[in-house]
Design a protein around this motif. Structure first.
Motif, PDB file in Angstrom:
ATOM      1  N   SER A 278       0.811  -1.223   0.000  1.00 61.39           N
ATOM      2  CA  SER A 278       0.000   0.000   0.000  1.00 61.39           C
ATOM      3  C   SER A 278       0.840   1.265   0.000  1.00 61.39           C
ATOM      4  N   VAL A 279       1.914   1.297   0.796  1.00 63.27           N
ATOM      5  CA  VAL A 279       2.688   2.531   0.937  1.00 63.27           C
ATOM      6  C   VAL A 279       3.695   2.694  -0.202  1.00 63.27           C
ATOM      7  N   ARG A 280       4.376   1.622  -0.552  1.00 63.33           N
ATOM      8  CA  ARG A 280       5.401   1.737  -1.593  1.00 63.33           C
ATOM      9  C   ARG A 280       4.860   1.418  -2.984  1.00 63.33           C
ATOM     10  N   SER A 306       9.899   3.653   8.440  1.00 63.46           N
ATOM     11  CA  SER A 306       9.881   3.951   7.014  1.00 63.46           C
ATOM     12  C   SER A 306      10.733   5.177   6.707  1.00 63.46           C
ATOM     13  N   GLY A 307      11.234   5.230   5.487  1.00 55.33           N
ATOM     14  CA  GLY A 307      11.890   6.423   4.963  1.00 55.33           C
ATOM     15  C   GLY A 307      10.924   7.110   4.012  1.00 55.33           C
ATOM     16  N   LEU A 308      10.542   8.357   4.303  1.00 57.47           N
ATOM     17  CA  LEU A 308       9.426   8.989   3.609  1.00 57.47           C
ATOM     18  C   LEU A 308       9.822  10.307   2.936  1.00 57.47           C
ATOM     19  N   ASP A 309       9.122  10.610   1.864  1.00 58.09           N
ATOM     20  CA  ASP A 309       9.231  11.892   1.178  1.00 58.09           C
ATOM     21  C   ASP A 309       8.558  12.956   2.051  1.00 58.09           C
ATOM     22  N   LYS A 310       9.323  13.975   2.441  1.00 57.19           N
ATOM     23  CA  LYS A 310       8.759  14.974   3.366  1.00 57.19           C
ATOM     24  C   LYS A 310       7.579  15.736   2.763  1.00 57.19           C
ATOM     25  N   LYS A 311       7.528  15.841   1.430  1.00 58.01           N
ATOM     26  CA  LYS A 311       6.438  16.578   0.787  1.00 58.01           C
ATOM     27  C   LYS A 311       5.124  15.807   0.844  1.00 58.01           C
ATOM     28  N   ARG A 312       5.220  14.482   1.050  1.00 59.68           N
ATOM     29  CA  ARG A 312       4.005  13.646   1.060  1.00 59.68           C
ATOM     30  C   ARG A 312       3.818  12.972   2.420  1.00 59.68           C
ATOM     31  N   LEU A 313       4.379  13.590   3.439  1.00 60.73           N
ATOM     32  CA  LEU A 313       4.331  13.002   4.771  1.00 60.73           C
ATOM     33  C   LEU A 313       2.908  12.742   5.262  1.00 60.73           C
ATOM     34  N   PRO A 314       1.966  13.697   5.165  1.00 61.91           N
ATOM     35  CA  PRO A 314       0.612  13.436   5.677  1.00 61.91           C
ATOM     36  C   PRO A 314      -0.047  12.232   5.008  1.00 61.91           C
ATOM     37  N   GLU A 315       0.113  12.105   3.695  1.00 62.22           N
ATOM     38  CA  GLU A 315      -0.487  10.978   2.980  1.00 62.22           C
ATOM     39  C   GLU A 315       0.133   9.662   3.434  1.00 62.22           C
ATOM     40  N   ALA A 316       1.459   9.670   3.627  1.00 60.64           N
ATOM     41  CA  ALA A 316       2.148   8.453   4.055  1.00 60.64           C
ATOM     42  C   ALA A 316       1.695   8.028   5.450  1.00 60.64           C
ATOM     43  N   MET A 317       1.635   8.985   6.380  1.00 60.38           N
ATOM     44  CA  MET A 317       1.227   8.648   7.745  1.00 60.38           C
ATOM     45  C   MET A 317      -0.223   8.171   7.787  1.00 60.38           C
ATOM     46  N   LYS A 318      -1.068   8.800   6.999  1.00 59.68           N
ATOM     47  CA  LYS A 318      -2.465   8.383   6.939  1.00 59.68           C
ATOM     48  C   LYS A 318      -2.580   6.951   6.425  1.00 59.68           C
ATOM     49  N   THR A 319      -1.763   6.625   5.434  1.00 55.03           N
ATOM     50  CA  THR A 319      -1.799   5.284   4.855  1.00 55.03           C
ATOM     51  C   THR A 319      -1.283   4.244   5.843  1.00 55.03           C
ATOM     52  N   LEU A 321      -1.026   4.441   9.230  1.00 49.22           N
ATOM     53  CA  LEU A 321      -1.936   4.280  10.372  1.00 49.22           C
ATOM     54  C   LEU A 321      -3.262   3.661   9.932  1.00 49.22           C
ATOM     55  N   GLY A 322      -3.657   3.937   8.714  1.00 48.87           N
ATOM     56  CA  GLY A 322      -4.882   3.339   8.175  1.00 48.87           C
ATOM     57  C   GLY A 322      -4.762   1.826   8.057  1.00 48.87           C
ATOM     58  N   GLU A 323      -3.598   1.357   7.614  1.00 52.98           N
ATOM     59  CA  GLU A 323      -3.384  -0.095   7.524  1.00 52.98           C
ATOM     60  C   GLU A 323      -3.377  -0.734   8.905  1.00 52.98           C
ATOM     61  N   ALA A 324      -2.818  -0.051   9.880  1.00 56.95           N
ATOM     62  CA  ALA A 324      -2.817  -0.575  11.246  1.00 56.95           C
ATOM     63  C   ALA A 324      -4.244  -0.677  11.784  1.00 56.95           C
ATOM     64  N   GLU A 325      -5.055   0.351  11.543  1.00 61.73           N
ATOM     65  CA  GLU A 325      -6.439   0.325  12.003  1.00 61.73           C
ATOM     66  C   GLU A 325      -7.255  -0.737  11.258  1.00 61.73           C
ATOM     67  N   LYS A 326      -6.963  -0.905   9.989  1.00 65.57           N
ATOM     68  CA  LYS A 326      -7.697  -1.895   9.190  1.00 65.57           C
ATOM     69  C   LYS A 326      -7.452  -3.312   9.701  1.00 65.57           C
TER      70      LYS A 326
END
Length: 424
Positions: A278-280, A306-319, A321-326
């Motif tokens: 989902s994330v990568r 994870s190593g994340l793109d700082k410009k897309r940080l909110p989308e990455a964190m949402k994804t 945490l969303g997988e964890a909740e799912k």
């Protein structure tokens, strides 16, 4: 269970012969790590590990030790954790007595020469700097510092430049003598092991006098629930952020650990895991993302890194945490569970082809659990895990009210990161 041989001084020994190899590994574990230290000597366990290679009475210099082992093509090293220290030599089986003798000599007859100790302080300070300059490695330290706040479990294994400069020779030796006692040590020999091996161990390690065990450390008290994540940030002007999420989990002997290990595999342990896909693969938000669980005596740490793109940080964190909740909400499928079990079985079988991994398998369990399951027993325990078991531990562990966060990137503090990540 595989029962150890117990020497007269209380030291436990596992002899693990197997066919198809001309090599053997001698591994010595002792039950001491950074969580056993006190503030003025933080880093002493790791420092002692280094000093064991600096010369003994019979082998006065580092060169004498390394030359003896290099001359027969041996592989050798040591490692320090928060609850243990290990030393090993992998060697052609015909030279097994040499490996046993050298390890015994190093561990119980090192000189701790003051000049060598001072020289090694500088080496370790540079090692500390190296890890601090490597965000992918250092973010784990920051996370455990936060997750285990108030406990020695949160301390850096290597200590700090300050403690490395200030701890005295006398304090280091006193600490070594307190913890390097036979009843807290395990020796494992795996590979092409002959009938003379036990006699060699008894002559060397068995000659060490029994001593009282040290006082117990303070057990970890889990952090209370919070309305916002505890966050530890290191400012670094980088393009790729290193982010780690941590959740308190279970102690090493907890019966829920097989279920938790399978959860980690399904969520983020392989290239076909949920987070990786989902994330990568689907969103291209990171280069790597991984979930894993680490267990200590009385608690554990379930991490997502994870190593994340700082410009897309909110989308990455949402994804993420969303997988964890799912997985908490819907659990895992029968297919996912079967594949995770098959992955676990395959990884064990591949690892145990090497004598070093076989020695580690038994010695580590003996040291940390006081007993050692065979691979078949451990695989049977894992095979018994159900879909319901995995969902249950997901709900118990992946609790955002007990979550800690660590990040390395261009953020002045924790609040700045949490706002940028869309968590606040």
């Amino acid at each position: 269970m595989k029962k150890p041989i117990v020497l007269s001084n209380g030291m436990r020994v596992h002899l693990l012969p197997f066919s198809g190899t001309e090599a053997a590994t001698v591994l010595v574990f002792t039950k001491v790590g950074s969580r056993h230290e006190y503030p003025k000597i933080n880093g002493a366990s790791h420092y002692i590990e280094h000093l064991m290679f600096k010369g003994t009475k019979r082998r006065p210099t580092t060169l004498d030790i390394s030359r003896a082992l290099d001359a027969v093509g041996a592989e050798y090293n040591a490692f320090t954790g928060k609850e243990y220290t290990g030393y090993y030599v992998t060697i052609a089986a015909g030279h097994l007595p040499l490996a046993i003798d050298v390890l015994h000599d190093m561990i119980f007859h090192s000189k701790y020469d003051p000049k060598e100790m001072d020289r090694e302080r500088g080496v370790i300070i540079e090692e500390i700097n190296m890890y601090a300059d490597n965000p992918m490695m250092h973010v784990e330290d920051l996370l455990e510092e936060t997750l285990f706040h108030g406990s020695t479990l949160g301390w850096n294994i290597a200590g700090s430049p300050k403690t490395m400069r200030s701890m005295t020779r006398e304090a280091v030796i006193a600490y070594r003598d307190e913890h390097y006692v036979p009843s807290r040590m395990v020796v494992a020999v795996a590979g092409k092991v002959d009938k003379k091996t036990l006699a060699a161990i008894e002559k060397t390690f068995g000659s060490v006098k029994a001593r009282p065990e040290p006082k117990a450390y303070e057990p970890f008290v889990s952090l209370e629930k919070s309305s916002r994540p505890r966050c530890n940030v290191q400012f670094k002007n980088v393009e790729q952020l290193q982010v780690a999420l941590g959740f308190p989990s279970f102690g090493v002997a907890d019966a829920r650990n097989p279920s938790l290990a399978l959860l980690a595999t399904i969520l983020g342990g392989t290239m076909s895991s949920r987070l990786f896909i989902s994330v990568r693969e689907r969103k291209g938000l990171c280069y790597f993302v991984r979930a894993e669980n680490g267990a200590y005596d009385d608690t554990g740490a379930f991490m997502i890194r994870s190593g994340l793109d700082k410009k897309r940080l909110p989308e990455a964190m949402k994804t993420i945490l969303g997988e964890a909740e799912k997985i908490k909400r819907s659990g895992v499928t029968d297919r996912e569970l079967k594949e995770a079990k098959d992955h676990f079985r395959g990884r064990i079988l591949l690892k145990l082809e090497e004598s070093s991994n076989r020695a580690d398998w038994y010695a580590r369990q003996e040291l940390l659990l006081g007993e050692a399951m065979t691979p078949e027993e451990r695989m049977g325990e894992t095979d018994a895990v159900t879909v319901a078991d995995v969902k249950k531990v997901a709900r118990e562990v992946l609790d955002q009210s007990r979550m800690a966060v660590a990040a390395i990137g261009p953020f002045k503090d924790g609040n700045a990161f949490l706002k940028a990540a869309g968590i606040l």
